[in-house]
Each structure stands twice: as structure tokens, then as C-alpha cells.
Design an enzyme around this catalytic site. Structure first.
Site, PDB file in Angstrom:
ATOM      1  N   LYS A   1       1.062  -1.209  -0.302  1.00  0.00           N
ATOM      2  CA  LYS A   1       0.278   0.086  -0.233  1.00  0.00           C
ATOM      3  C   LYS A   1       0.610   1.332  -0.028  1.00  0.00           C
ATOM      4  CE  LYS A   1      -3.479   2.535   2.889  1.00  0.00           C
ATOM      5  NZ  LYS A   1      -4.569   2.304   3.565  1.00  0.00           N
TER       6      LYS A   1
ATOM      7  N   LYS B   1      -1.938  -1.380  -3.708  1.00  0.00           N
ATOM      8  CA  LYS B   1      -3.398  -0.370  -3.755  1.00  0.00           C
ATOM      9  C   LYS B   1      -2.283   0.877  -3.825  1.00  0.00           C
ATOM     10  CE  LYS B   1      -5.689   1.816  -0.352  1.00  0.00           C
ATOM     11  NZ  LYS B   1      -6.336   2.345   1.135  1.00  0.00           N
TER      12      LYS B   1
END
Ligand code: PBG
Length: 332
Positions: free
Chosen positions: A202, A255
Site C-alpha cells: 500500500k 493499492k
């Protein structure tokens, strides 16, 4: 010399592209509504739903409205939902995150009661929606998130969500060791069947802006760069993913999605685990905003974005456009 005169049989890639049926027959990547996970924002005490200006088409929902949304989405073939909570009380440690009467446990119970095991319920696990400073856990005197204290909060949230009947917890705080602690804690409490989707890679991304409006998780000060990854780093993502796999993750997530398709491809190549990619709020908002200005065809651009994320190696796409995509796929 044109290609017909070359001393090899003529290679014509256009042969297999001649008709729609040929193109369909030789399609390498297909989207299916079952690949899509729809985020649902549940706000404590809200009646009905409340649209959010920075993320067109996305609303905050009260519990009953969240159930309605889940039913409507399921009718389009989207049966996986990622729940986020917006509490009415915030404090420095984010304790409303593990309130059994909080928005995520309440919505989990209500959706489960209405739809049983026909749906897959995921819960984002982080403290940033529940802390009054908007950071992902309790802070030290310098304003840095305390790693182990934050994880303890994630574990308490995970246990509250497991108790309410969640299928999957998705820790998104990027603290070191969070997957191992949550796995052990769930197992010790008898929730060995609750799966963990690790937000493994992330990035500290500017594309989360609209989300923080919807989730009401704006930071009072500072940023997330001491725990989320630097956009410039690709090999480091492999280390993050390796660690989460060893700590017991069932699914790995990358992400954002579109600006990080190389990382999605690495994740899919290196590990046999399912890979999820999160097409985040800013990616979604960019497409919608461009379409609103007449710059892009929203249907075509949305389908292209999602198929590209799958082509790179994602098995699942978490996306605000889940219902839209399912609707486009259903067209003859
Ligand atoms: C953290 C979390 C964030 C998003 C999902 N989980 C925000 C952040 O890390 O600041 C962003 C998702 C999006 O932009 O759509 N709980």
C-alpha cells in the site's frame, strides 16, 4: 520490401481481429461481476444515505441503507463488499473501532441476517476513521504512529468484526507485523475461519484524497509516509508481500491499482496467493471528472481500466464502479 515479400510466412495479427466473434473468441482476460468488490461506507446513526461531493456516485449509508445497497449490488452479480465505518465518537486511540455496536459490526450483522452466506463480507481494519487526529493508530510525542499499539487496536477491531460474522478482515494500516498478530489473535479466539486480506503493498498515494472525505478520515497534520510505501519503490513491495505471506495472509492486495500495475504483476508472478488490487477513490474520481467534462467516454474508460487491472494479474478488483461495471457486462 513489403511484408508479403519477406521469406517467412506472412504474420497477420489482424486475422484474429477481423470480426467481433473472432475477437471475442481470442480474448485473454475477461471481467466477471464476481471479480469485483464494492466498498460500502457505513455511518453511525445515519438514516438513509448521504452522497459525497468528492466521490460522485458514492454515498455514506446508514445500516438499513447499506443492506439495500448490498441487495441491489448482489442482483447485478456483485456479492463481495468491503465495509468501512464512520463513527460518531473519535478519540486518540480509535476505541470506537472495536465497539461491538459500531457501524461495521452493526452492518455486518444486518447484511448477514438479510443475505446469509450469499455474500462475502470484508472489513477494512485501521484506526484512521476512529482517531480524532486521523492517523492510523495512537501517536508518540513526535506525532509518529506507535507500531505495536496500533496493531493492538487492529486486533481488537478484527475480533469485534469476527464476532459480528465478518468473512475477511483487511488490515490497511501498514504497521510491521500486523498480519501475524491478527492471525494469532483470531486463531486464539476461535476465529480460525476468518481470512486475512493483507494490504501488503500500500503506497503513500495522493489518489486517496476523495476517500478521506467519504470516510471522514482527514489527518489534522502530517502524512502516512512513515508506514505506507514510497511510490518510487518496486522491489520493496516484494519484501512487504513476502512478509505478509509468511505472517499468514490469505490474499495479498496492491493499492492503488492503475499507477502500480507493475507491482500487481510482480505480486501475481511471485506468489500463488490470490491477488486483489484496489482501484482507489482518486483513480475512480479522475475518470468520472473527465467524463463529466466530456473528455472521456465513461463506460469505455471504466471497462478498460478494470480489464487492465485484471490483465496485470489481479484476481479481484476493489472498485467504486463495481455496479457500473456489472451493468456494462450484462449488456448484450
Ligand atoms: C485506510 C484506508 C485508506 C483507503 C482505504 N483504507 C486511506 C488511507 O490510507 O489514507 C483509501 C481508499 C481509497 O482511496 O479509495 N483505512
Amino acid at each position: 520490401m513489403d511484408h508479403q515479400e519477406a521469406d517467412f510466412p506472412s504474420v497477420r495479427l489482424r486475422r484474429l481481429r477481423r470480426t467481433p466473434a473472432l475477437r471475442d473468441a481470442f480474448t485473454e482476460t475477461r471481467l466477471d461481476p464476481a471479480d469485483l468488490v464494492l466498498p460500502i461506507f457505513v455511518k453511525d446513526g445515519l438514516e438513509g444515505h448521504q452522497p459525497v461531493a468528492s466521490l460522485p456516485g458514492v454515498s455514506q449509508h446508514g445500516v438499513a441503507s447499506a443492506v439495500d445497497l448490498a441487495k441491489r449490488a448482489a442482483a447485478s452479480g456483485v456479492r463481495s463488499f468491503l465495509l468501512f465505518g464512520i463513527p460518531s465518537v473519535k478519540d486518540p486511540v480509535g476505541s470506537s473501532g472495536w465497539d461491538p455496536a459500531g457501524p461495521v459490526p452493526s452492518a455486518t450483522r444486518a447484511i448477514r441476517e438479510a443475505m446469509g452466506d450469499d455474500v462475502v463480507l470484508w472489513a477494512d481494519v485501521c484506526s484512521c476513521e476512529y482517531t480524532d487526529h486521523g492517523h492510523c493508530g495512537p501517536l508518540d510525542d513526535d506525532g509518529q504512529v506507535l507500531n505495536d499499539e496500533a496493531i493492538y487496536g487492529y486486533l481488537r477491531e478484527s475480533l469485534a468484526y469476527a464476532e459480528a460474522g465478518i468473512d475477511i478482515v483487511a488490515p490497511s494500516g501498514m504497521m510491521d507485523g500486523q498480519v501475524a498478530v491478527i492471525r494469532n489473535g483470531l486463531d486464539d479466539a476461535g476465529f480460525g475461519d476468518v481470512a486475512i486480506v493483507a494490504y501488503a503493498a500500500k503506497y503513500a498515494s495522493a489518489f486517496y484524497g476523495p476517500f478521506r472525505d467519504v470516510a471522514e478520515s482527514q489527518m489534522a497534520a502530517g502524512d502516512r509516509r512513515s508506514h505506507q510505501m514510497a511510490p518510487a519503490n518496486r522491489r520493496e513491495a516484494i519484501r512487504e508481500i513476502d512478509l505478509d505471506v509468511r505472517e499468514g495472509a490469505d490474499v495479498i492486495m496492491v493499492k492503488p491499482a492503475l499507477p502500480y500495475l507493475d507491482v500487481v504483476a510482480d505480486a501475481a508472478r511471485d506468489h500463488p496467493l490470490p491477488v486483489a488490487a484496489y482501484h482507489v477513490s482518486g483513480e475512480h474520481a479522475m475518470l468520472v471528472a473527465a467524463a463529466e467534462r466530456g473528455i472521456l467516454d465513461l463506460d469505455a474508460a471504466t471497462l478498460e481500466a478494470h480489464v487492465a487491472i485484471k490483465r496485470a494479474g489481479a484476481d479481484l478488483v476493489i472498485t467504486y464502479a463495481a455496479e457500473h461495471v456489472a451493468g456494462l457486462l450484462a449488456r448484450p
